[in-house]
Design a protein around this motif. Structure first.
Motif, PDB file in Angstrom:
ATOM      1  N   ALA A 313       3.501   1.335  11.940  1.00 55.57           N
ATOM      2  CA  ALA A 313       4.914   1.618  11.696  1.00 55.57           C
ATOM      3  C   ALA A 313       5.665   1.848  12.997  1.00 55.57           C
ATOM      4  O   ALA A 313       5.111   2.375  13.964  1.00 55.57           O
ATOM      5  N   PHE A 314       6.925   1.459  12.989  1.00 51.37           N
ATOM      6  CA  PHE A 314       7.791   1.666  14.142  1.00 51.37           C
ATOM      7  C   PHE A 314       8.869   2.682  13.794  1.00 51.37           C
ATOM      8  O   PHE A 314       9.417   2.679  12.688  1.00 51.37           O
ATOM      9  N   SER A 315       9.152   3.557  14.745  1.00 49.88           N
ATOM     10  CA  SER A 315      10.200   4.563  14.572  1.00 49.88           C
ATOM     11  C   SER A 315      11.071   4.551  15.818  1.00 49.88           C
ATOM     12  O   SER A 315      10.573   4.737  16.938  1.00 49.88           O
ATOM     13  N   MET A 316      12.355   4.308  15.635  1.00 49.35           N
ATOM     14  CA  MET A 316      13.307   4.228  16.745  1.00 49.35           C
ATOM     15  C   MET A 316      12.836   3.226  17.795  1.00 49.35           C
ATOM     16  O   MET A 316      12.945   3.428  18.996  1.00 49.35           O
ATOM     17  N   GLY A 317      12.270   2.096  17.325  1.00 43.20           N
ATOM     18  CA  GLY A 317      11.872   1.021  18.212  1.00 43.20           C
ATOM     19  C   GLY A 317      10.525   1.182  18.884  1.00 43.20           C
ATOM     20  O   GLY A 317      10.120   0.325  19.670  1.00 43.20           O
ATOM     21  N   VAL A 318       9.809   2.250  18.569  1.00 45.58           N
ATOM     22  CA  VAL A 318       8.525   2.540  19.229  1.00 45.58           C
ATOM     23  C   VAL A 318       7.433   2.644  18.174  1.00 45.58           C
ATOM     24  O   VAL A 318       7.649   3.200  17.096  1.00 45.58           O
ATOM     25  N   LEU A 319       6.248   2.119  18.488  1.00 47.85           N
ATOM     26  CA  LEU A 319       5.117   2.227  17.583  1.00 47.85           C
ATOM     27  C   LEU A 319       4.795   3.692  17.324  1.00 47.85           C
ATOM     28  O   LEU A 319       4.620   4.474  18.251  1.00 47.85           O
ATOM     29  N   HIS A 320       4.707   4.068  16.047  1.00 50.71           N
ATOM     30  CA  HIS A 320       4.422   5.451  15.671  1.00 50.71           C
ATOM     31  C   HIS A 320       2.917   5.689  15.731  1.00 50.71           C
ATOM     32  O   HIS A 320       2.130   4.836  15.328  1.00 50.71           O
ATOM     33  N   LYS A 321       2.523   6.861  16.228  1.00 48.26           N
ATOM     34  CA  LYS A 321       1.100   7.174  16.360  1.00 48.26           C
ATOM     35  C   LYS A 321       0.451   7.475  15.020  1.00 48.26           C
ATOM     36  O   LYS A 321      -0.777   7.487  14.909  1.00 48.26           O
ATOM     37  N   ALA A 322       1.246   7.742  13.992  1.00 51.48           N
ATOM     38  CA  ALA A 322       0.724   7.925  12.636  1.00 51.48           C
ATOM     39  C   ALA A 322       1.544   7.001  11.726  1.00 51.48           C
ATOM     40  O   ALA A 322       1.552   5.801  11.904  1.00 51.48           O
ATOM     41  N   VAL A 323       2.228   7.562  10.756  1.00 47.68           N
ATOM     42  CA  VAL A 323       3.180   6.803   9.951  1.00 47.68           C
ATOM     43  C   VAL A 323       4.279   7.776   9.528  1.00 47.68           C
ATOM     44  O   VAL A 323       3.981   8.875   9.052  1.00 47.68           O
ATOM     45  N   PRO A 324       5.557   7.434   9.767  1.00 53.82           N
ATOM     46  CA  PRO A 324       6.633   8.306   9.273  1.00 53.82           C
ATOM     47  C   PRO A 324       6.449   8.484   7.764  1.00 53.82           C
ATOM     48  O   PRO A 324       6.256   7.499   7.039  1.00 53.82           O
ATOM     49  N   MET A 325       6.487   9.725   7.290  1.00 55.60           N
ATOM     50  CA  MET A 325       6.038   9.960   5.922  1.00 55.60           C
ATOM     51  C   MET A 325       6.922   9.316   4.875  1.00 55.60           C
ATOM     52  O   MET A 325       6.435   8.841   3.848  1.00 55.60           O
ATOM     53  N   THR A 326       8.233   9.258   5.122  1.00 65.27           N
ATOM     54  CA  THR A 326       9.071   8.586   4.132  1.00 65.27           C
ATOM     55  C   THR A 326       8.734   7.098   4.073  1.00 65.27           C
ATOM     56  O   THR A 326       8.789   6.483   3.002  1.00 65.27           O
ATOM     57  N   LEU A 327       8.376   6.510   5.216  1.00 65.45           N
ATOM     58  CA  LEU A 327       7.964   5.111   5.213  1.00 65.45           C
ATOM     59  C   LEU A 327       6.617   4.959   4.494  1.00 65.45           C
ATOM     60  O   LEU A 327       6.420   4.011   3.730  1.00 65.45           O
ATOM     61  N   GLY A 328       5.705   5.911   4.718  1.00 62.01           N
ATOM     62  CA  GLY A 328       4.430   5.880   4.020  1.00 62.01           C
ATOM     63  C   GLY A 328       4.600   5.999   2.516  1.00 62.01           C
ATOM     64  O   GLY A 328       3.931   5.299   1.742  1.00 62.01           O
ATOM     65  N   LEU A 329       5.516   6.864   2.095  1.00 60.45           N
ATOM     66  CA  LEU A 329       5.785   7.010   0.661  1.00 60.45           C
ATOM     67  C   LEU A 329       6.393   5.730   0.097  1.00 60.45           C
ATOM     68  O   LEU A 329       6.048   5.292  -1.001  1.00 60.45           O
ATOM     69  N   CYS A 330       7.295   5.130   0.867  1.00 58.52           N
ATOM     70  CA  CYS A 330       7.898   3.870   0.438  1.00 58.52           C
ATOM     71  C   CYS A 330       6.841   2.775   0.345  1.00 58.52           C
ATOM     72  O   CYS A 330       6.869   1.943  -0.575  1.00 58.52           O
ATOM     73  N   LEU A 331       5.889   2.778   1.264  1.00 60.51           N
ATOM     74  CA  LEU A 331       4.804   1.808   1.225  1.00 60.51           C
ATOM     75  C   LEU A 331       3.948   1.983  -0.026  1.00 60.51           C
ATOM     76  O   LEU A 331       3.516   1.006  -0.645  1.00 60.51           O
ATOM     77  N   GLY A 332       3.709   3.249  -0.410  1.00 57.15           N
ATOM     78  CA  GLY A 332       2.956   3.503  -1.626  1.00 57.15           C
ATOM     79  C   GLY A 332       3.643   2.911  -2.850  1.00 57.15           C
ATOM     80  O   GLY A 332       2.991   2.387  -3.762  1.00 57.15           O
ATOM     81  N   VAL A 333       4.976   2.975  -2.861  1.00 56.40           N
ATOM     82  CA  VAL A 333       5.741   2.378  -3.956  1.00 56.40           C
ATOM     83  C   VAL A 333       5.693   0.854  -3.860  1.00 56.40           C
ATOM     84  O   VAL A 333       5.445   0.152  -4.852  1.00 56.40           O
ATOM     85  N   ALA A 334       5.927   0.324  -2.648  1.00 62.03           N
ATOM     86  CA  ALA A 334       5.965  -1.127  -2.451  1.00 62.03           C
ATOM     87  C   ALA A 334       4.640  -1.792  -2.811  1.00 62.03           C
ATOM     88  O   ALA A 334       4.615  -2.937  -3.274  1.00 62.03           O
ATOM     89  N   ALA A 335       3.539  -1.063  -2.599  1.00 63.31           N
ATOM     90  CA  ALA A 335       2.221  -1.611  -2.930  1.00 63.31           C
ATOM     91  C   ALA A 335       2.060  -1.837  -4.426  1.00 63.31           C
ATOM     92  O   ALA A 335       1.131  -2.527  -4.860  1.00 63.31           O
ATOM     93  N   ASN A 336       2.968  -1.268  -5.222  1.00 61.17           N
ATOM     94  CA  ASN A 336       2.936  -1.429  -6.674  1.00 61.17           C
ATOM     95  C   ASN A 336       4.026  -2.352  -7.202  1.00 61.17           C
ATOM     96  O   ASN A 336       4.216  -2.457  -8.408  1.00 61.17           O
ATOM     97  N   ILE A 337       4.753  -3.006  -6.296  1.00 61.42           N
ATOM     98  CA  ILE A 337       5.792  -3.951  -6.715  1.00 61.42           C
ATOM     99  C   ILE A 337       5.204  -5.356  -6.701  1.00 61.42           C
ATOM    100  O   ILE A 337       4.872  -5.900  -5.640  1.00 61.42           O
TER     101      ILE A 337
END
Length: 401
Positions: A313-337
């Motif tokens: 994941a990228f945050s403010m143009g930089v690779l994130h060392k983990a995953v921004p949690m709102t993006l991770g939550l969105c990914l959990g939803v997207a994985a079910n679309i």
């Protein structure tokens, strides 16, 4: 004899009295870790009523802009997006209280090398600590005897509700957070702490009003950095608007043999990813120059049965060392679309061919694995998405600006 000026004394109730007219401006503040982020938490009542004054205060608190080296050496920021954050927490209005809301908050993403003060999105990691801060500060109160409490929050950035549930203790008839229990650990943070359940009820359309802002599980995006090139992407808005592209698809733009990962710090790769994110923002009806929203992530299929999908994941143009949690939550939803980029990557492995929705999605990021829990109701309506976080009190006192 050398005399060292001392800071103003700490009074009961955290009221601060100036000792000298030469002391800089300061605000009562708490420095907290929430998930894999750290930030300054402020009581809204301690800030000017005129919100146009907040911008300069926040920049000085964080030490931005730091054009010299990007370390925010002159403030509380840490030189990366996950450490340049502020949460402003206030009491709920009477109307909100009638709806069961305990407190409201505004999340602020502060630029590092520039003067960006972005209110466009929310931070899931810091959201996990807003309820505890509100309870500790007396912004809201709870009478609990079960050992746990739930604080219901309203986020002003996305006009959405967030629930945080965590352990509490009762002292002299008052309920306080209890965050030092060895109950849970999260990837990217050493040790254990109390289990904080972070839940987003009805998270679809946080910014755009739609789970799929374009109505499509996949859109073809033009890549301005590569004239004439296109890439499939899923534009999803759940907790925060996000863009998901496949590692295999973006690898085609580079003259390198297939490999598990790319050098995401490479300037050319970052330029292409930002170009994709900007194009996605336009399609989602968002401001393309705001790097905070939408966020973008590159996903790939699992290489083992330990997890369901890999994410960078990228945050403010930089690779994130983990995953921004709102993006991770969105990914959990997207994985079910059905048909989305994450959906295809989850099901790319031989063990994940089923088209059925999954209640728990395990995602691997650069620091480890995080689980996201997704609940759908009748008719496939997205009811909630959540995860487990931990947090810690780091400092309480005043911050100068």
């Amino acid at each position: 004899m050398l005399t060292v000026a001392q800071p103003p004394p700490l009074k009961v109730g955290y009221t601060f009295v100036r000792r000298s007219s030469n002391i800089p401006n300061y605000i009562p503040a708490t420095f907290l870790r929430g998930g894999t982020s750290k930030g300054i938490f402020l009581n809204r009542d301690h800030l000017p009523a005129d919100r146009s004054e907040w911008r300069s205060i926040f920049l000085r608190i964080m030490g931005s802009p730091d054009t010299a080296n990007g370390l925010q050496i002159n403030g509380m920021g840490g030189g990366i997006s996950s450490l340049s954050k502020i949460c402003v927490v206030g009491s709920a209005s009477e109307e909100q209280k009638a709806q069961g809301i305990d407190a409201e908050y505004t999340f602020v993403q502060v630029g590092i090398r520039d003067t960006t003060v972005d209110y466009a999105g929310n931070c899931g990691n810091l959201s996990s600590m807003v309820g505890a801060f509100a309870l500790e500060e007396g912004i809201c109160t709870k009478q609990e005897s079960s050992g746990r409490t739930t604080i219901r929050l309203f986020n002003t950035n996305t006009a959405s509700r967030i629930h945080t549930t965590f352990p509490v203790t009762v002292l002299n008839g008052q309920t306080f957070p209890k965050l030092d229990l060895p109950q849970a650990s999260i990837a990217g943070v050493p040790g254990q702490a109390s289990r904080i359940l972070l839940e987003f009820p009805s998270p679809a359309g946080a910014r755009t009003g739609k789970l799929l802002p374009t109505g499509n599980p996949i859109d073809l995006l033009h890549i301005r950095a590569r004239r004439g090139a296109q890439i499939p992407a899923s534009l999803v808005d759940a907790t925060n608007p996000s863009v998901f592209i496949s590692h295999d698809d973006i690898s085609h733009f580079f003259d390198t043999p297939p490999q598990p990962s790319l050098d995401y710090g490479n300037h050319e790769i970052k330029e292409i990813i930002e170009s994709i994110r900007t194009e996605a923002a336009i399609k989602m009806g968002l401001e393309p120059t705001s790097q905070a929203q939408p966020k973008i992530a590159i996903v790939s299929p699992p290489s083992s049965t330990d997890y369901d999908i890999s994410v960078h994941a990228f945050s403010m143009g930089v690779l994130h060392k983990a995953v921004p949690m709102t993006l991770g939550l969105c990914l959990g939803v997207a994985a079910n679309i059905d048909g989305s980029v994450p959906w295809k990557n989850v099901r790319a492995s031989s063990s994940s061919k089923s088209s059925a929705r999954v209640a728990i999605t395990k995602m691997k990021h650069p620091s480890g694995i995080v689980e996201v829990h997704t609940a759908f109701g009748q008719g496939g309506i997205l009811e909630s998405v959540g995860t487990v976080r931990t947090g810690r009190w780091l400092m309480k006192g005043v911050v100068y600006h």
